[in-house]
Write a protein that holds these residues in place. Structure first.
Motif, PDB file in Angstrom:
ATOM      1  N   GLY A   1       0.818  -1.203   0.000  1.00 43.94           N
ATOM      2  CA  GLY A   1       0.000   0.000   0.000  1.00 43.94           C
ATOM      3  C   GLY A   1       0.850   1.250   0.000  1.00 43.94           C
ATOM      4  O   GLY A   1       0.657   2.150   0.791  1.00 43.94           O
TER       5      GLY A   1
ATOM      6  N   ASP B   1      -3.000   1.137  -5.825  1.00 43.73           N
ATOM      7  CA  ASP B   1      -2.225   1.055  -4.585  1.00 43.73           C
ATOM      8  C   ASP B   1      -1.241   2.213  -4.408  1.00 43.73           C
ATOM      9  O   ASP B   1      -0.320   2.121  -3.600  1.00 43.73           O
ATOM     10  CB  ASP B   1      -1.440  -0.269  -4.512  1.00 43.73           C
ATOM     11  CG  ASP B   1      -2.374  -1.466  -4.434  1.00 43.73           C
ATOM     12  OD1 ASP B   1      -1.963  -2.529  -4.910  1.00 43.73           O
ATOM     13  OD2 ASP B   1      -3.478  -1.323  -3.921  1.00 43.73           O
TER      14      ASP B   1
ATOM     15  N   ASN C   1     -14.757  -3.393  -3.383  1.00 46.67           N
ATOM     16  CA  ASN C   1     -13.422  -3.399  -2.763  1.00 46.67           C
ATOM     17  C   ASN C   1     -12.570  -2.240  -3.265  1.00 46.67           C
ATOM     18  O   ASN C   1     -11.844  -1.610  -2.492  1.00 46.67           O
ATOM     19  CB  ASN C   1     -12.715  -4.725  -3.050  1.00 46.67           C
ATOM     20  CG  ASN C   1     -13.304  -5.873  -2.255  1.00 46.67           C
ATOM     21  OD1 ASN C   1     -13.906  -5.661  -1.197  1.00 46.67           O
ATOM     22  ND2 ASN C   1     -13.160  -7.078  -2.753  1.00 46.67           N
ATOM     23  N   GLN C   2     -12.641  -1.942  -4.567  1.00 44.97           N
ATOM     24  CA  GLN C   2     -11.882  -0.817  -5.106  1.00 44.97           C
ATOM     25  C   GLN C   2     -12.314   0.496  -4.463  1.00 44.97           C
ATOM     26  O   GLN C   2     -11.478   1.307  -4.063  1.00 44.97           O
ATOM     27  CB  GLN C   2     -12.071  -0.733  -6.618  1.00 44.97           C
ATOM     28  CG  GLN C   2     -11.293  -1.749  -7.411  1.00 44.97           C
ATOM     29  CD  GLN C   2     -11.556  -1.588  -8.889  1.00 44.97           C
ATOM     30  OE1 GLN C   2     -12.669  -1.775  -9.362  1.00 44.97           O
ATOM     31  NE2 GLN C   2     -10.515  -1.229  -9.620  1.00 44.97           N
TER      32      GLN C   2
ATOM     33  N   LYS D   1     -11.266   0.699  -0.767  1.00 44.16           N
ATOM     34  CA  LYS D   1      -9.835   0.927  -0.629  1.00 44.16           C
ATOM     35  C   LYS D   1      -9.469   2.374  -0.930  1.00 44.16           C
ATOM     36  O   LYS D   1      -8.645   2.988  -0.244  1.00 44.16           O
ATOM     37  CB  LYS D   1      -9.092  -0.018  -1.577  1.00 44.16           C
ATOM     38  CG  LYS D   1      -7.593  -0.072  -1.360  1.00 44.16           C
ATOM     39  CD  LYS D   1      -6.993  -1.164  -2.231  1.00 44.16           C
ATOM     40  CE  LYS D   1      -5.518  -1.353  -1.945  1.00 44.16           C
ATOM     41  NZ  LYS D   1      -4.930  -2.436  -2.761  1.00 44.16           N
TER      42      LYS D   1
ATOM     43  N   GLN E   1     -10.827   4.617   2.019  1.00 42.29           N
ATOM     44  CA  GLN E   1     -10.064   4.374   3.248  1.00 42.29           C
ATOM     45  C   GLN E   1      -8.671   4.995   3.169  1.00 42.29           C
ATOM     46  O   GLN E   1      -8.126   5.461   4.166  1.00 42.29           O
ATOM     47  CB  GLN E   1      -9.948   2.864   3.512  1.00 42.29           C
ATOM     48  CG  GLN E   1     -11.205   2.218   4.083  1.00 42.29           C
ATOM     49  CD  GLN E   1     -11.474   2.661   5.516  1.00 42.29           C
ATOM     50  OE1 GLN E   1     -10.673   3.313   6.149  1.00 42.29           O
ATOM     51  NE2 GLN E   1     -12.645   2.304   6.025  1.00 42.29           N
TER      52      GLN E   1
END
Length: 623
Positions: free
Chosen positions: A22, A83, A612-613, A616, A619
């Motif tokens: 990440g 990422d 999920n994308q 992420k 967040q």
């Protein structure tokens, strides 16, 4: 020896950071900065020694980027990287004296840069980078004084191995205001060679494509890249046939071809005729986008309520053909679109209608290709839109040259009548949808959520289609397998219709804020991450993504966090501010989702995304 230790420690730190999961390009230590010295020098220079009231002057913000370093592109040209949060270069006005009208900064064209630790290329600025800031002085300004301007320049220097901490440089400058009879001289002309009034930065040669986490880019500067782009555009056009917008017409074409299946020549002619209709529409749309000022989006037609209502009425008339209402005395043109007529004109018109219905939906890959094409010279624009048309037309042509695929459709007897009646009911549902959306466009006003009552007649016809399927199957089906299958299918359609009407008319579990520039600015002042969803009532793909992803428990919990503001940009009706925002974030088509962090940086953008994308991306802004 001490310098060598510093360099070694910096390199070790960079390696450790690169190995961490990440990675965040904003997180790098001061040790790296101290070992390299100043990576970027910033200065601001006016184009003239002074200005008269009413004149325009240009401020050049010069970033001298030292060799071995680069900075990320601005928000409009930057390409998201999985990422990795890229800190964009930004020139922002933080203060200005009265009497100054300041235009948006004009950034140079970014260049793609390959770095060792990323598969994707990063859009960057290198060497001497000049950002132009056009400023116009109002006529009412008094001569003899000065006008002041305060800027903040933010950027993040990076080498090929590591990034330094982001920097924010404050700049204050002033410009003398002189009387009209005073001479004004141009200065530093070498810095303004690349500036032209109304200059728009050249669009990047790299075109980014993505779908549900799979991303890639195409370099349009090479001949092979252009060919690949046209293939991708054609593939996106083919996928349009599987969107909810076009599905109502496919049964009609299959039924039409089934009547001509025994005559191979006639079947091929009908398929070619429909394919030409599709192609002609997309080429016509390309001409509008390339040559007509103000026309810029494939879905722009459905922003006009009379057009949407007209489309709904045409579908309703075609549905009447399924019930053999054409035995009544109707206008002559109506008979062309009766499936049993097998006319070339009817197939051509059906092709145009199928292409028209596809415009509210965006297929994967097609949106990015169309958005790029709209910024190119007319020849490139027409080539891309012709490729989209060819891709969309291919399935119909393939069916016409393969008549055995449609020959098994029942053409006589109760089963044939049932198929036509059920398709007619489903088309009436589609007609109710388009007419209802057109009415809502007439009644809606910007910043307010549009009504959803039109879903009741839509689901009523759908419910009837399911019920009639189940009832008639029980009566006419002879085989047990067929009876169980089609009866179950009818009951499933009825259940989906009942559940659908309550879900689609419900406001949902998220308390959406509807976009205005003031609401977005207030959210950023309060330090909130903004999740902007671009949508419209006529966009069926938008509904699918909203119900399937945004209403999931994981995303609902995320968007109810007080640090996050869920915002809808609804362009159903006349919403010029919403359309301008869509263009500002670098898109022409919907659905689209954009995540903007508390500092106003666009950190994520996608038209087809997963829960999920999205989770992420949001967040990552809350850490």
């Amino acid at each position: 020896m001490l310098d060598n230790k510093k360099v070694l420690s910096s390199l070790l730190l960079a390696v450790l950071l690169l190995l961490m999961p990440g990675r965040d390009c904003r997180a790098i230590s001061e040790a790296g900065a101290s070992s390299t010295g100043k990576a970027v020098n910033v200065r601001a220079t006016w184009s003239v020694t002074a200005a008269h009231p009413g004149d325009q002057a240009v401020l050049a913000v010069v970033l001298q980027i030292n060799k071995g370093f680069h900075v990320n592109a601005d928000e409009q040209q930057i390409i998201p990287v999985e990422d990795l949060k890229l800190f964009p270069t930004k020139v922002a006005v933080t203060g200005a004296d009265k009497g100054l009208n300041i235009e948006a900064p004009l950034y140079p064209s970014a260049v793609p840069l390959k770095v060792p630790f990323l598969a994707e290329r990063v859009m960057s600025f290198k060497g001497k980078t000049i950002v132009y800031l056009p400023v116009r002085l109002e006529e009412a300004l008094s001569a003899g004084g000065q006008v002041g301007l305060s800027l903040q320049v933010q950027y993040q220097p990076c080498s090929e191995e590591y990034c330094l901490l982001p920097e924010k440089i404050e700049i204050e400058t002033s410009l003398p205001v002189v009387a009209p009879d005073m001479v004004v001289e141009k200065i530093h002309q070498e810095l303004f060679v690349g500036y032209e009034p109304g200059l728009v930065p050249e669009v990047s040669k790299d075109i980014a494509f993505g779908m549900f986490g799979w991303t890639f880019s195409v370099d349009s500067s090479s001949q092979s890249g252009v060919v690949l782009l046209l293939i991708i555009a054609a593939f996106g056009g083919m996928l349009l046939n599987f969107t909810p917008c076009v599905l109502p017409l496919i049964p009609i074409k299959i039924i039409s071809l089934s009547y001509a299946a025994k005559n191979r020549r006639q079947c091929i002619l009908l398929g070619v005729s429909m394919s030409l209709g599709v192609l002609v529409f997309w080429i016509g749309l390309g001409i509008l986008i390339a040559l007509v000022s103000g026309f810029s989006a494939t879905n722009q037609l459905f922003q006009y309520p009379l057009f949407t209502i007209t489309v709904g009425l045409i579908i309703a008339i075609m549905a009447g053909g399924m019930f053999d209402f054409f035995s009544l005395q109707l206008p002559a043109f109506v008979y062309m679109i009766h499936p049993e007529q097998d006319t070339l004109k009817g197939s051509f018109g059906l092709g145009i209608l199928a292409a028209v219905l596809s415009t509210p939906c965006t297929a994967p890959f097609m949106g990015a290709a169309a958005a790029w094409a709209s910024t190119q010279p007319p020849a490139s624009t027409l080539a891309v839109f012709a490729a989209i048309g060819i891709g969309m037309a291919l399935p119909y042509f393939f069916l016409s040259v393969s008549p055995h695929l449609v020959s098994k459709m029942p053409k006589t007897g109760p089963a044939s009548v049932l198929v036509k009646q059920v398709m007619g009911l489903l088309m009436l549902a589609a007609a109710a949808y388009f007419v209802g959306v057109g009415v809502e466009v007439l009644l809606s006003s910007p910043a307010d959520p549009p009504g959803k009552l039109y879903w009741w007649p839509v689901m009523f016809f759908s419910f009837c289609a399911g019920g009639w399927t189940a009832w008639r199957t029980v009566q006419i089906a002879s085989g047990k397998k067929a009876k169980y299958f089609f009866t179950g299918l009818g009951l499933a359609i009825m259940l989906i219709s009942v559940l659908g009407v309550f879900r689609l008319t419900h406001t949902g579990p998220i308390d959406w804020i509807y976009y205005t520039p003031e609401r977005l600015e207030l959210a950023q002042e309060e330090g909130q991450t903004v999740v902007m969803v671009f949508t419209a009532e006529w966009c069926l793909n938008c509904k699918v993504l909203e119900r399937g992803i945004l209403d999931s428990a994981k995303i609902v919990k995320l968007l109810t966090d007080e640090r996050v503001l869920p915002m809808k940009v609804d362009i159903t009706g006349n919403n010029p501010e919403g359309k301008a925002k869509l263009k500002e974030v670098g898109s022409l088509t919907i659905p689209l989702l954009v995540v903007v962090d508390a500092k106003g940086n666009q950190v994520y953008k996608s038209d087809f995304y997963t829960a999920n994308q999205l989770h992420k991306a949001v967040q990552g802004t809350l850490k």
